[in-house]
Design an enzyme around this catalytic site. Sequence first.
Site, short mmCIF file in Angstrom:
data_model
loop_
_atom_site.label_atom_id
_atom_site.label_comp_id
_atom_site.label_asym_id
_atom_site.label_seq_id
_atom_site.Cartn_x
_atom_site.Cartn_y
_atom_site.Cartn_z
CG HIS A 120 89.81 -88.39 3.22
ND1 HIS A 120 91.20 -88.29 3.52
CD2 HIS A 120 89.40 -88.29 4.34
CE1 HIS A 120 91.44 -88.17 4.61
NE2 HIS A 120 90.06 -87.95 5.26
CG ASP A 156 92.72 -84.90 2.98
OD1 ASP A 156 92.83 -85.61 1.61
OD2 ASP A 156 93.39 -85.20 3.72
#
Length: 212
Positions: A120, A156
């Site tokens: 990410h 996430d």
Amino acid sequence: MDEVTFRSPKKHGRIAVFLSGRGSNFMAIREAIQRGDINADVGLVFSNKEDAPGLLKAREWGLETSFLNPKLFATREDYDQAIVGEIGKRDIDLVCLAGYMKVLTPQFCDAFKHRIVNIHPALLPSFPGLHVQQKAIDWGVRYSGCTVHFVAAEVDMGPIILQGIVPVLQDDTEETLAARILVEEHKIYPESVRLYFDGRIEVRGRRVFIVP
Ligand code: GRF
């Protein structure tokens, strides 16, 4: 200290890379494999986009590839179930999400617990989601970076394996910051996969320890 809930295997592994776009992280991982840095092979490159440049490159290199058209499946669950079939056929140990722009179903995440990792382009838990380089600029943070983490059902939010840090400059645009972060992505993603198959990743609660 929390008990060990997972220890990565020390073995010659087979990875599946999932991507939807250009695939520069896939290429960085492959280069590290070719250098002999990672004890693994790429057993599958999977995409939800037929024309993803990363998928086309994988095909050109003669790697095993697979594309499934999401539009042909009634539900996300059906789609992910079909992907599980693709992975099952190839005896995959670890799924590396590398710019895969589709959220995996909780069923998929649970079935492959500690066997899916993602990169990410921000320092999680700050800036989850999309367009995070612009969000970092808009927020005025002085540093941003990238995070390799285990994938859990909550997007996430899985345990963090490695992070890379870059400064955010006053005249940065989304593009210049993204490019600076990408350099770090190409270091920490291969490094994380290396540690995984060297059997050096231990999860305790939500913390990851890099062990000898
Ligand atoms: C990277 O910025 C990654 O952090 C994010 O998607 C982008 C993929 O880039 N998840 P690439 O396809 O690996 O070049």
